[in-house]
Design an enzyme around this catalytic site. Structure first.
Site, PDB file in Angstrom:
ATOM      1  N   PHE A 147      -3.584  50.385  49.524  1.00 33.52           N
ATOM      2  CA  PHE A 147      -3.395  49.370  48.469  1.00 33.52           C
ATOM      3  C   PHE A 147      -3.149  50.115  47.177  1.00 33.52           C
ATOM      4  CE2 PHE A 147      -4.742  47.275  44.677  1.00 33.52           C
ATOM      5  CZ  PHE A 147      -4.471  45.930  44.832  1.00 33.52           C
ATOM      6  N   GLU A 148      -2.092  49.754  46.476  1.00 39.61           N
ATOM      7  CA  GLU A 148      -1.871  50.284  45.134  1.00 39.61           C
ATOM      8  C   GLU A 148      -1.074  49.256  44.368  1.00 39.61           C
ATOM      9  OE1 GLU A 148       0.548  53.796  45.969  1.00 39.61           O
ATOM     10  OE2 GLU A 148      -1.116  55.104  45.428  1.00 39.61           O
ATOM     11  N   ILE A 149      -1.440  49.032  43.110  1.00 33.26           N
ATOM     12  CA  ILE A 149      -0.512  48.377  42.194  1.00 33.26           C
ATOM     13  C   ILE A 149      -0.330  49.398  41.087  1.00 33.26           C
ATOM     14  CG2 ILE A 149      -0.047  46.425  40.674  1.00 33.26           C
ATOM     15  CD1 ILE A 149      -2.005  44.764  42.343  1.00 33.26           C
ATOM     16  N   HIS A 200      -1.914  61.047  44.967  1.00 33.84           N
ATOM     17  CA  HIS A 200      -1.787  60.068  43.875  1.00 33.84           C
ATOM     18  C   HIS A 200      -3.043  60.045  43.009  1.00 33.84           C
ATOM     19  CE1 HIS A 200       1.431  57.269  45.919  1.00 33.84           C
ATOM     20  NE2 HIS A 200       1.877  58.483  45.680  1.00 33.84           N
TER      21      HIS A 200
END
Ligand SMILES: Nc1nc2c(ncn2[C@@H]2O[C@H](COP(=O)(O)OP(=O)(O)OP(=O)(O)O)[C@@H](O)[C@H]2O)c(=O)[nH]1
Ligand SMILES: *[C@@H]1O[C@H](CO)[C@@H](O)[C@H](O)[C@H]1NC(C)=O
Ligand SMILES: [Mg+2]
Length: 389
Positions: free
Chosen positions: A276-278, A313
């Site tokens: 999950f990443e925004i 990241h």
């Protein structure tokens, strides 16, 4: 009046009656035609290698007034079709049905028609399908492929998770350094990464993309945890090399204390869970992030070890962003095997119509790094965080 004439009259009356009956019953019952259950959907043409295509799905409800320049993005294989269908349904039901954001699908092979038909039917925004260029999913020339093969065999013998997998390594390197540069992704400023078989358990309150933009957030997460050290033994050495050669890229007010207990000497293995990443695509496309990725890529650990895009990241965000530019989403309740984020506060769960089990919340468990995130940033933990569920 003759008998025949009388019968003819009855016959005509009966006909008129029948006709009236059909007219009235049709108009009052509104018998649905097949098309009102199955609105026409787009059809597909063959996709050529290295080409991309897009499909606009008809959408019902009105669009929200203010929108961000954003898209969902999914890297997937054709065989992921039913698992990604489940994820899309969840994201649509809990958020996107009211927003109709686009969805980009990326693959190292061509997507087949079944994949495109189903995903286009499920997504309320426009869907785009892109093939990954070969140069972004293969060995750079400085990598010794025999050495890489030896490593895979050795890590396989040691039963390290995905240790023997070649495709998993290409996937991690692609997510670390390439997806945001795919031609389809150049059309957007923000992305929300969605993997197969995830679930959202609460209504998403408002528009997370717009929140990112309006609050100057560059990266965000729902779950954080410790990485397996066997997959990244020399990652921190590479990061240190980068910090030394590019001190200008290290942010003031960064989150070094989240990822190191000794001021940067060693890595504590904390990372944001990147399935999950925004985040901001502009940030990933920046010189600072690209200098960072290229340094790591030169050092070869994507192939000679098994560096994951999550620590890659996370370390980047922790060192090159101000800590206020990273956001934790308490309201986005999320599951990816094997962990769940479920809001600690009962009031939040009721307000957002959540259906997650609070006892499965991973936030404050021993293997989670989220408590550390709150502590190093002196953030107030949500109501109920210390109550036994
Ligand atoms: N096109 C393509 N997509 C892949 C490939 N391998 C993995 N993916 C996608 O990359 C994402 C991550 O792979 P997963 O198989 O979900 O990995 P995972 O088990 O969730 O990995 P962890 O969370 O690290 O345990 C998913 O969206 C997959 O569909 C591949 O070889 N080709
Ligand atoms: C969205 O962002 C991309 C990348 O910055 C830009 O090229 C594009 O023009 C933007 N679109 C809109 C509608 O603002
Ligand atoms: Mg996954």
């Amino acid at each position: 009046m003759s008998v025949t004439a009388r019968y003819t009259r009855y016959f005509i009356l009966a006909l008129v009656g029948l006709a009236l009956f059909f007219l009235v019953s049709r108009s009052s019952l509104e018998i649905p035609t097949s098309s009102s259950f199955a609105p026409p959907r787009p059809t597909y043409e063959e996709v050529k290698a290295d080409q991309t295509e897009s499909h606009q799905t008809q959408s019902g409800g009105g669009l929200a007034k203010e929108r961000a320049n954003a898209t969902f993005v999914t890297l997937a294989r054709n065989s992921d079709i039913w698992d990604i269908a489940k994820s899309i349904r969840s994201v649509e039901d809990r958020f996107n049905r009211d927003y109709h954001y686009d969805w980009v699908f990326l693959n190292d092979k061509d997507f087949d028609d079944d994949f495109k038909k189903l995903t286009t039917a499920l997504v309320s925004g426009t869907t785009h399908y892109g093939r990954i260029p070969k140069e972004h999913w293969s060995y750079p020339e400085w990598i010794d492929e025999d050495k890489a093969r030896e490593v895979r065999l050795e890590m396989g013998r040691k039963k390290i998770i995905y240790g023997d997998s070649e495709s998993y390594r290409h996937m991690c390197r692609y997510e670390s350094g390439f997806f945001f540069r795919h031609p389809l992704m150049l059309n957007y400023e923000y992305y929300w990464r969605v993997e197969p078989s995830i679930e959202l358990f609460c209504d998403v309150p408002g528009d997370p993309f717009l929140f990112m933009k309006q609050n100057n957030k560059k990266y965000s997460f729902v779950i954080s945890l410790f990485e397996y050290i066997e997959t990244i033994p020399t990652l921190w050495d590479s990061v240190k090399g980068f910090m030394k050669s590019h001190p200008e890229h290290i942010a003031e007010g960064n989150s070094m204390d989240f990822i190191s207990e000794d001021g940067g000497e060693t890595y504590n293995k904390c990372h944001f869970w990147s399935n999950f990443e925004i985040g901001s695509l502009e940030w990933l496309r920046s010189d600072q992030y690209m200098d960072y990725f290229n340094t790591l890529d030169q050092d070869g650990g994507f192939f000679y070890e098994r560096w994951g895009d999550a620590p890659v990241h996370s370390i980047a965000a922790s060192l090159m962003l101000k800590s206020e530019e990273i956001h934790f989403w308490n309201e986005i309740a999320y599951y990816h095997v094997p962990f769940t984020h479920c809001p600690s506060s009962e009031q939040t769960r009721l307000d957002l119509r959540c259906h997650c089990k609070p006892s499965e919340n991973f936030d404050w468990a021993g293997y989670s790094c989220t408590k550390r995130w709150f502590d190093v940033n002196k953030l107030q933990k949500p109501d109920g965080w210390d109550t036994k569920q």
